[in-house]
Design an enzyme around this catalytic site. Sequence first.
Site, PDB file in Angstrom:
ATOM      1  N   GLU A 152      29.706  25.616  -0.155  1.00  0.00           N
ATOM      2  CA  GLU A 152      28.980  26.278   0.941  1.00  0.00           C
ATOM      3  C   GLU A 152      29.941  26.845   1.982  1.00  0.00           C
ATOM      4  O   GLU A 152      29.595  27.749   2.745  1.00  0.00           O
ATOM      5  CB  GLU A 152      27.968  25.308   1.559  1.00  0.00           C
ATOM      6  CG  GLU A 152      26.899  24.990   0.528  1.00  0.00           C
ATOM      7  CD  GLU A 152      25.644  24.342   1.057  1.00  0.00           C
ATOM      8  OE1 GLU A 152      25.609  23.982   2.242  1.00  0.00           O
ATOM      9  OE2 GLU A 152      24.705  24.183   0.259  1.00  0.00           O
ATOM     10  N   HIS A 177      25.487  23.757  -7.410  1.00  0.00           N
ATOM     11  CA  HIS A 177      26.620  24.461  -6.795  1.00  0.00           C
ATOM     12  C   HIS A 177      27.847  24.592  -7.706  1.00  0.00           C
ATOM     13  O   HIS A 177      28.705  25.427  -7.469  1.00  0.00           O
ATOM     14  CB  HIS A 177      27.066  23.724  -5.534  1.00  0.00           C
ATOM     15  CG  HIS A 177      26.106  23.772  -4.403  1.00  0.00           C
ATOM     16  ND1 HIS A 177      24.812  23.322  -4.509  1.00  0.00           N
ATOM     17  CD2 HIS A 177      26.251  24.219  -3.126  1.00  0.00           C
ATOM     18  CE1 HIS A 177      24.208  23.471  -3.342  1.00  0.00           C
ATOM     19  NE2 HIS A 177      25.045  24.018  -2.481  1.00  0.00           N
ATOM     20  N   ASP A 216      14.888  24.650  -5.223  1.00  0.00           N
ATOM     21  CA  ASP A 216      16.095  23.834  -5.064  1.00  0.00           C
ATOM     22  C   ASP A 216      16.056  23.206  -3.677  1.00  0.00           C
ATOM     23  O   ASP A 216      15.268  23.627  -2.817  1.00  0.00           O
ATOM     24  CB  ASP A 216      17.346  24.718  -5.217  1.00  0.00           C
ATOM     25  CG  ASP A 216      18.625  23.920  -5.036  1.00  0.00           C
ATOM     26  OD1 ASP A 216      18.727  22.819  -5.616  1.00  0.00           O
ATOM     27  OD2 ASP A 216      19.517  24.369  -4.290  1.00  0.00           O
ATOM     28  N   SER A 217      16.928  22.233  -3.450  1.00  0.00           N
ATOM     29  CA  SER A 217      17.032  21.645  -2.121  1.00  0.00           C
ATOM     30  C   SER A 217      17.503  22.682  -1.097  1.00  0.00           C
ATOM     31  O   SER A 217      17.312  22.500   0.096  1.00  0.00           O
ATOM     32  CB  SER A 217      18.024  20.484  -2.157  1.00  0.00           C
ATOM     33  OG  SER A 217      19.249  20.929  -2.708  1.00  0.00           O
ATOM     34  N   CYS A 231      17.170  22.187  -9.030  1.00  0.00           N
ATOM     35  CA  CYS A 231      17.950  21.129  -8.378  1.00  0.00           C
ATOM     36  C   CYS A 231      18.102  19.926  -9.312  1.00  0.00           C
ATOM     37  O   CYS A 231      17.111  19.299  -9.691  1.00  0.00           O
ATOM     38  CB  CYS A 231      17.217  20.716  -7.106  1.00  0.00           C
ATOM     39  SG  CYS A 231      18.049  19.420  -6.196  1.00  0.00           S
ATOM     40  N   CYS A 241      25.091  20.002 -11.205  1.00  0.00           N
ATOM     41  CA  CYS A 241      24.679  20.266  -9.821  1.00  0.00           C
ATOM     42  C   CYS A 241      24.629  21.777  -9.649  1.00  0.00           C
ATOM     43  O   CYS A 241      25.484  22.497 -10.186  1.00  0.00           O
ATOM     44  CB  CYS A 241      25.691  19.661  -8.857  1.00  0.00           C
ATOM     45  SG  CYS A 241      25.362  20.067  -7.125  1.00  0.00           S
TER      46      CYS A 241
END
Length: 269
Positions: free
Chosen positions: A155, A187, A13-14, A76, A185
Amino acid sequence: MNKEKLKPIGIFDSGLGGLTVLKEVRKLLPDESLIYFGDSGRAPYGTKSEETVRAYTAQDISFLLSKGVKAVVVACNTAAACAGKDLLDSFGVPVVEVIGAGSEEAARVTTSGKIGVIGTQATIRSGVYERAVRSILPDCVFSSKACPLFVPLVEEGWWDDDITVEVAKRYLSEIGDIDTLVLGCTHYPYLENVIRKVTGGRVTLVNSAKAVAHKLEATLEKEGLKNAKGPATVEYYTSDSVDKFASLGELFLGNLGGKVFRADTEAFS
Ligand code: DGL
Protein backbone atom coordinates in the site's frame (compact mmCIF):
# COMPACT_ATOMS: atom_id res chain seq x y z
CA MET A 1 -31.79 -14.56 -23.79
CA ASN A 2 -31.50 -15.43 -20.12
CA LYS A 3 -31.83 -12.03 -18.37
CA GLU A 4 -29.82 -13.31 -15.38
CA LYS A 5 -26.75 -13.35 -17.65
CA LEU A 6 -26.89 -9.57 -17.99
CA LYS A 7 -26.59 -8.98 -14.26
CA PRO A 8 -23.22 -7.88 -12.88
CA ILE A 9 -20.75 -9.99 -10.93
CA GLY A 10 -19.95 -8.81 -7.40
CA ILE A 11 -16.38 -8.86 -6.10
CA PHE A 12 -15.43 -7.90 -2.58
CA ASP A 13 -12.33 -7.47 -0.48
CA SER A 14 -11.41 -5.94 2.86
CA GLY A 15 -10.11 -2.96 0.87
CA LEU A 16 -8.29 -2.31 -2.37
CA GLY A 17 -6.11 -5.42 -2.61
CA GLY A 18 -8.94 -7.29 -4.31
CA LEU A 19 -8.40 -5.09 -7.35
CA THR A 20 -5.78 -7.71 -8.29
CA VAL A 21 -8.73 -10.11 -8.67
CA LEU A 22 -10.89 -7.57 -10.51
CA LYS A 23 -8.00 -7.03 -12.95
CA GLU A 24 -7.77 -10.75 -13.76
CA VAL A 25 -11.58 -11.08 -14.06
CA ARG A 26 -11.71 -8.12 -16.42
CA LYS A 27 -8.95 -9.66 -18.58
CA LEU A 28 -10.62 -13.07 -18.76
CA LEU A 29 -14.28 -11.96 -18.92
CA PRO A 30 -14.26 -8.57 -20.68
CA ASP A 31 -18.01 -8.67 -21.42
CA GLU A 32 -19.11 -9.01 -17.80
CA SER A 33 -20.23 -6.01 -15.75
CA LEU A 34 -18.59 -5.81 -12.34
CA ILE A 35 -19.46 -4.31 -8.98
CA TYR A 36 -16.55 -4.09 -6.57
CA PHE A 37 -16.92 -3.48 -2.85
CA GLY A 38 -13.86 -2.60 -0.77
CA ASP A 39 -14.54 -2.55 2.98
CA SER A 40 -11.67 -0.12 3.64
CA GLY A 41 -13.54 1.42 6.58
CA ARG A 42 -13.09 -1.84 8.52
CA ALA A 43 -9.78 -3.07 7.01
CA PRO A 44 -7.47 -4.77 7.69
CA TYR A 45 -9.24 -8.11 8.12
CA GLY A 46 -5.97 -10.06 8.44
CA THR A 47 -5.35 -9.05 12.06
CA LYS A 48 -8.95 -9.61 13.25
CA SER A 49 -10.63 -12.63 14.85
CA GLU A 50 -12.36 -15.33 12.84
CA GLU A 51 -15.83 -14.42 14.23
CA THR A 52 -15.42 -10.75 13.32
CA VAL A 53 -14.24 -11.49 9.77
CA ARG A 54 -17.04 -14.03 9.30
CA ALA A 55 -19.65 -11.44 10.30
CA TYR A 56 -18.08 -8.82 7.99
CA THR A 57 -18.04 -11.34 5.12
CA ALA A 58 -21.77 -12.05 5.48
CA GLN A 59 -22.48 -8.30 5.45
CA ASP A 60 -20.22 -7.69 2.42
CA ILE A 61 -22.00 -10.40 0.41
CA SER A 62 -25.43 -9.06 1.46
CA PHE A 63 -24.35 -5.61 0.31
CA LEU A 64 -23.43 -6.95 -3.14
CA LEU A 65 -26.70 -8.90 -3.35
CA SER A 66 -28.55 -5.64 -2.65
CA LYS A 67 -26.96 -4.38 -5.91
CA GLY A 68 -28.48 -7.29 -7.87
CA VAL A 69 -25.38 -9.37 -8.64
CA LYS A 70 -25.68 -12.84 -10.25
CA ALA A 71 -22.54 -14.27 -8.60
CA VAL A 72 -20.02 -13.23 -5.96
CA VAL A 73 -16.24 -13.50 -5.89
CA VAL A 74 -14.59 -13.50 -2.47
CA ALA A 75 -11.32 -11.82 -3.45
CA CYS A 76 -10.11 -11.52 0.14
CA ASN A 77 -8.17 -14.58 1.29
CA THR A 78 -8.79 -13.72 4.94
CA ALA A 79 -12.56 -13.53 4.37
CA ALA A 80 -12.52 -16.83 2.48
CA ALA A 81 -10.43 -18.45 5.24
CA CYS A 82 -12.76 -17.33 8.04
CA ALA A 83 -16.15 -17.65 6.33
CA GLY A 84 -16.41 -21.42 5.83
CA LYS A 85 -18.28 -23.27 3.09
CA ASP A 86 -21.68 -23.33 4.84
CA LEU A 87 -21.85 -19.57 5.04
CA LEU A 88 -20.65 -19.05 1.45
CA ASP A 89 -23.17 -21.58 0.13
CA SER A 90 -26.10 -19.89 1.89
CA PHE A 91 -26.71 -16.87 -0.34
CA GLY A 92 -28.67 -18.35 -3.25
CA VAL A 93 -26.11 -17.24 -5.90
CA PRO A 94 -22.81 -18.93 -6.85
CA VAL A 95 -19.99 -17.74 -4.57
CA VAL A 96 -16.44 -18.39 -5.79
CA GLU A 97 -13.49 -17.87 -3.47
CA VAL A 98 -9.74 -17.52 -3.79
CA ILE A 99 -8.55 -20.27 -1.45
CA GLY A 100 -10.19 -23.20 -3.24
CA ALA A 101 -8.99 -21.83 -6.58
CA GLY A 102 -5.39 -21.21 -5.42
CA SER A 103 -5.12 -24.61 -3.72
CA GLU A 104 -6.35 -26.48 -6.81
CA GLU A 105 -3.83 -24.60 -8.95
CA ALA A 106 -0.97 -25.35 -6.51
CA ALA A 107 -1.85 -29.06 -6.48
CA ARG A 108 -1.90 -29.02 -10.29
CA VAL A 109 1.49 -27.34 -10.82
CA THR A 110 3.62 -28.85 -8.03
CA THR A 111 6.26 -31.28 -9.25
CA SER A 112 7.43 -32.71 -5.92
CA GLY A 113 4.36 -32.15 -3.70
CA LYS A 114 6.25 -29.58 -1.58
CA ILE A 115 3.90 -26.60 -1.33
CA GLY A 116 4.16 -23.37 0.64
CA VAL A 117 1.54 -20.69 1.30
CA ILE A 118 2.01 -17.12 2.51
CA GLY A 119 -0.84 -14.91 3.73
CA THR A 120 -2.13 -12.73 6.55
CA GLN A 121 -2.03 -13.88 10.16
CA ALA A 122 -5.74 -14.81 10.13
CA THR A 123 -5.45 -16.80 6.89
CA ILE A 124 -2.42 -18.79 8.03
CA ARG A 125 -3.84 -19.30 11.55
CA SER A 126 -7.06 -20.73 10.10
CA GLY A 127 -5.21 -23.66 8.44
CA VAL A 128 -7.74 -23.51 5.59
CA TYR A 129 -5.11 -23.54 2.80
CA GLU A 130 -3.45 -26.62 4.30
CA ARG A 131 -6.80 -28.46 4.54
CA ALA A 132 -7.73 -27.47 0.98
CA VAL A 133 -4.37 -28.58 -0.47
CA ARG A 134 -4.36 -31.83 1.54
CA SER A 135 -7.89 -32.65 0.38
CA ILE A 136 -6.39 -32.91 -3.13
CA LEU A 137 -2.85 -34.10 -2.30
CA PRO A 138 -3.04 -35.88 1.08
CA ASP A 139 0.70 -36.69 1.19
CA CYS A 140 2.03 -33.27 0.28
CA VAL A 141 4.71 -31.57 2.36
CA PHE A 142 3.07 -28.31 3.41
CA SER A 143 4.55 -25.19 4.98
CA SER A 144 3.16 -21.72 5.55
CA LYS A 145 4.15 -18.33 6.88
CA ALA A 146 2.19 -15.23 7.83
CA CYS A 147 3.75 -12.11 6.28
CA PRO A 148 1.93 -9.19 7.95
CA LEU A 149 4.37 -6.51 6.75
CA PHE A 150 3.68 -7.22 3.07
CA VAL A 151 0.25 -5.50 2.99
CA PRO A 152 1.50 -2.09 4.25
CA LEU A 153 4.57 -2.31 1.99
CA VAL A 154 2.33 -2.83 -1.05
CA GLU A 155 0.00 0.00 0.00
CA GLU A 156 3.07 2.24 0.35
CA GLY A 157 3.90 1.44 -3.29
CA TRP A 158 7.24 -0.26 -2.32
CA TRP A 159 6.69 -3.09 -4.78
CA ASP A 160 10.27 -3.52 -5.89
CA ASP A 161 12.26 -1.91 -3.10
CA ASP A 162 15.42 -3.12 -1.30
CA ILE A 163 13.59 -2.95 2.04
CA THR A 164 10.82 -5.17 0.70
CA VAL A 165 13.45 -7.66 -0.56
CA GLU A 166 14.99 -7.79 2.94
CA VAL A 167 11.58 -8.34 4.55
CA ALA A 168 10.77 -11.06 2.00
CA LYS A 169 14.12 -12.80 2.68
CA ARG A 170 13.35 -12.91 6.39
CA TYR A 171 9.81 -14.29 5.96
CA LEU A 172 10.64 -16.77 3.23
CA SER A 173 13.67 -18.16 5.06
CA GLU A 174 11.11 -19.71 7.43
CA ILE A 175 9.37 -21.60 4.65
CA GLY A 176 10.85 -25.05 4.08
CA ASP A 177 12.07 -26.58 0.84
CA ILE A 178 9.23 -26.08 -1.67
CA ASP A 179 8.69 -26.07 -5.44
CA THR A 180 5.40 -24.14 -5.39
CA LEU A 181 4.41 -21.04 -3.41
CA VAL A 182 0.82 -19.77 -3.22
CA LEU A 183 0.47 -16.00 -2.93
CA GLY A 184 -2.40 -16.31 -0.46
CA CYS A 185 -3.27 -12.64 -0.05
CA THR A 186 -4.81 -10.10 -2.39
CA HIS A 187 -1.80 -7.78 -2.23
CA TYR A 188 0.99 -10.26 -2.90
CA PRO A 189 0.78 -10.39 -6.72
CA TYR A 190 2.35 -6.89 -6.61
CA LEU A 191 5.38 -8.44 -4.90
CA GLU A 192 5.92 -11.16 -7.51
CA ASN A 193 9.24 -9.65 -8.68
CA VAL A 194 10.56 -9.32 -5.14
CA ILE A 195 9.45 -12.83 -4.18
CA ARG A 196 11.01 -14.25 -7.35
CA LYS A 197 14.31 -12.50 -6.50
CA VAL A 198 14.29 -14.31 -3.16
CA THR A 199 12.99 -17.75 -4.19
CA GLY A 200 14.81 -17.89 -7.54
CA GLY A 201 13.60 -19.74 -10.61
CA ARG A 202 13.10 -23.09 -8.85
CA VAL A 203 9.80 -22.09 -7.20
CA THR A 204 6.54 -21.70 -9.15
CA LEU A 205 4.41 -18.83 -7.83
CA VAL A 206 0.65 -19.37 -7.80
CA ASN A 207 -1.33 -16.16 -8.18
CA SER A 208 -4.68 -16.88 -6.47
CA ALA A 209 -6.22 -13.89 -8.28
CA LYS A 210 -5.66 -15.55 -11.68
CA ALA A 211 -6.82 -18.92 -10.36
CA VAL A 212 -10.11 -17.51 -9.02
CA ALA A 213 -10.85 -15.72 -12.31
CA HIS A 214 -10.63 -19.08 -14.11
CA LYS A 215 -12.79 -20.74 -11.47
CA LEU A 216 -15.37 -17.95 -11.88
CA GLU A 217 -15.48 -18.48 -15.64
CA ALA A 218 -16.01 -22.24 -15.21
CA THR A 219 -18.77 -21.62 -12.64
CA LEU A 220 -20.62 -19.11 -14.86
CA GLU A 221 -20.44 -21.52 -17.79
CA LYS A 222 -21.74 -24.39 -15.68
CA GLU A 223 -24.63 -22.29 -14.34
CA GLY A 224 -25.50 -20.84 -17.77
CA LEU A 225 -24.73 -17.34 -16.46
CA LYS A 226 -21.81 -16.29 -18.66
CA ASN A 227 -22.35 -13.05 -20.57
CA ALA A 228 -20.24 -13.10 -23.73
CA LYS A 229 -21.86 -10.05 -25.37
CA GLY A 230 -21.60 -7.16 -22.90
CA PRO A 231 -21.98 -4.24 -22.62
CA ALA A 232 -19.64 -4.29 -19.63
CA THR A 233 -19.57 -1.60 -16.95
CA VAL A 234 -17.70 -1.37 -13.67
CA GLU A 235 -18.70 0.37 -10.44
CA TYR A 236 -16.78 0.61 -7.20
CA TYR A 237 -18.12 1.00 -3.66
CA THR A 238 -16.10 1.74 -0.56
CA SER A 239 -17.01 1.96 3.12
CA ASP A 240 -14.33 4.66 3.58
CA SER A 241 -13.28 7.80 1.70
CA VAL A 242 -14.11 7.83 -2.02
CA ASP A 243 -11.07 10.02 -2.77
CA LYS A 244 -8.70 7.68 -0.95
CA PHE A 245 -10.13 4.68 -2.81
CA ALA A 246 -9.81 6.47 -6.16
CA SER A 247 -6.17 7.50 -5.64
CA LEU A 248 -4.92 4.17 -4.26
CA GLY A 249 -7.11 2.40 -6.82
CA GLU A 250 -5.31 4.21 -9.65
CA LEU A 251 -1.96 3.12 -8.16
CA PHE A 252 -3.13 -0.50 -8.06
CA LEU A 253 -4.99 -0.66 -11.35
CA GLY A 254 -3.69 2.19 -13.51
CA ASN A 255 -7.16 3.09 -14.68
CA LEU A 256 -10.26 2.23 -12.67
CA GLY A 257 -12.53 2.62 -15.71
CA GLY A 258 -15.60 3.37 -13.58
CA LYS A 259 -17.01 5.57 -10.83
CA VAL A 260 -16.36 5.18 -7.10
CA PHE A 261 -19.32 5.52 -4.70
CA ARG A 262 -19.55 5.63 -0.95
CA ALA A 263 -21.29 2.38 0.09
CA ASP A 264 -24.55 2.78 1.90
CA THR A 265 -23.58 0.44 4.70
CA GLU A 266 -27.11 0.78 6.15
CA ALA A 267 -27.85 -1.94 3.61
CA PHE A 268 -25.70 -4.28 5.75
CA SER A 269 -27.89 -6.73 7.61
N1 DGL B 1 -7.41 -8.70 1.60
C1 DGL B 1 -6.66 -9.36 2.64
C2 DGL B 1 -6.34 -10.79 2.22
O1 DGL B 1 -6.35 -11.16 1.06
C3 DGL B 1 -5.38 -8.59 2.97
C4 DGL B 1 -5.63 -7.25 3.64
C5 DGL B 1 -6.29 -7.34 5.00
O2 DGL B 1 -5.66 -7.86 5.96
O3 DGL B 1 -7.42 -6.90 5.12
O4 DGL B 1 -6.08 -11.61 3.07
